[in-house]
Write a protein that holds these residues in place. Structure first.
Motif: not given
Length: 290
Positions: A79-82, A118-120, A123-129
């Motif tokens: 539910g984070e707005n990224l 495109a990468s995101v 706030g908790h160490g998670g990422s994806h591209s």
């Protein structure tokens, strides 16, 4: 988050809990004598990585001078707005960042594969591209000007056809020249050819007064692109000329000498010509004839 819930079950979706939050469950019991006891357990909420999908580059057709943009969809199960960030590269070389990029032939070439990543990060160490790519298309060369140096040539002249041009992709165009007698349909090969000019010796060909002679130039780049342009001039009459100057014989004369005047003349278009003669003594015309 300091909020208490009283039940043996807890639906975290109703709590606003986020990754890394610690959820504590405290169980308590009291017997008939009023004695009580408690027991606690806790769990830390795990983070789920965000997801980037549907990355695309627009417009679909990209050239070395195109302004491109990149867009992607971002979702997060927690539910984070990224918001995605974007980077551009060619062959591993970084070209810039941001959702748009102005291309030029100085940073990219025809046939290169332009990559947008495109990468995101949450706030908790998670990422994806996610990535999208597009191949740079060729732009046709341009011919800026074609000219023939002699705008009113005679049939014995040599014409020089010159061209100037450019290529938006930064290539140096090569030029091909072709000559045509528009009036008769005859085609001619250039007498000489340079990088940006060619000549045609008209005296080597059967041309006539009023014939239109065209020079067509084709510009070609290294990727198969072409452009053509042409210019034409019309042959004008060359005028007659004396092949042998006028001569009076005999060269020594007396008051009773019979004189003869002779000359030979021709015309490039009409062939041999017969001169006419005019005789004068002092400033007085005394006779004429062929």
């Amino acid at each position: 988050n300091g909020v208490d819930y009283s039940s043996s079950t807890l639906d975290l979706a109703t709590t606003g809990a986020m990754p890394d939050d610690v959820v504590l469950c405290t169980a308590s019991v009291t017997d008939s004598a009023g004695e009580s006891a408690t027991s606690s357990a806790s769990v830390t909420i795990s983070n789920r990585d965000p997801v980037v999908s549907g990355t695309s580059i627009s417009p679909a057709s990209v050239y070395t001078s195109t302004e491109v943009s990149c867009a992607a969809n971002v979702s997060d199960a927690d539910g984070e707005n990224l918001t995605a960030s974007y980077s551009w590269s060619v062959g591993g070389v970084n070209l810039g960042s941001g959702d748009s990029l102005s291309l030029s032939s100085g940073i990219i070439g025809v046939g290169d594969s332009l990559l947008c990543e495109a990468s995101v990060s949450d706030g908790h160490g998670g990422s994806h591209s996610d990535t999208a790519s597009v191949v740079i298309l060729n732009t046709e060369p341009t011919i800026d000007a074609v000219s023939i140096d002699n705008t009113a040539p005679q049939a014995s002249d040599t014409l020089t056809c010159s061209v100037s041009g450019s290529d938006p992709d930064g290539d140096t165009p090569t030029y091909g020249f072709s000559w045509t007698n528009v009036t008769t349909g005859a085609t001619y090969s250039s007498s000489t050819t340079g990088l940006d000019s060619a000549t045609l010796d008209l005296s080597a060909h059967a041309v006539s007064v009023a014939d239109a002679i065209s020079c067509e130039v084709t510009a070609s780049d290294a990727h198969g692109g072409t452009a053509t342009d042409s210019v034409s001039v019309s042959i004008i009459n060359s005028g007659p000329q004396f092949d042998a100057a006028a001569v009076i014989s005999p060269s020594s004369a007396h008051t009773n000498t019979v004189l003869a005047c002779s000359a030979t003349a021709s015309d490039l278009n009409d062939g041999s010509l017969t001169p006419t003669y005019e005789w004068s003594v002092g400033n007085t015309v005394v006779g004429s004839g062929a």
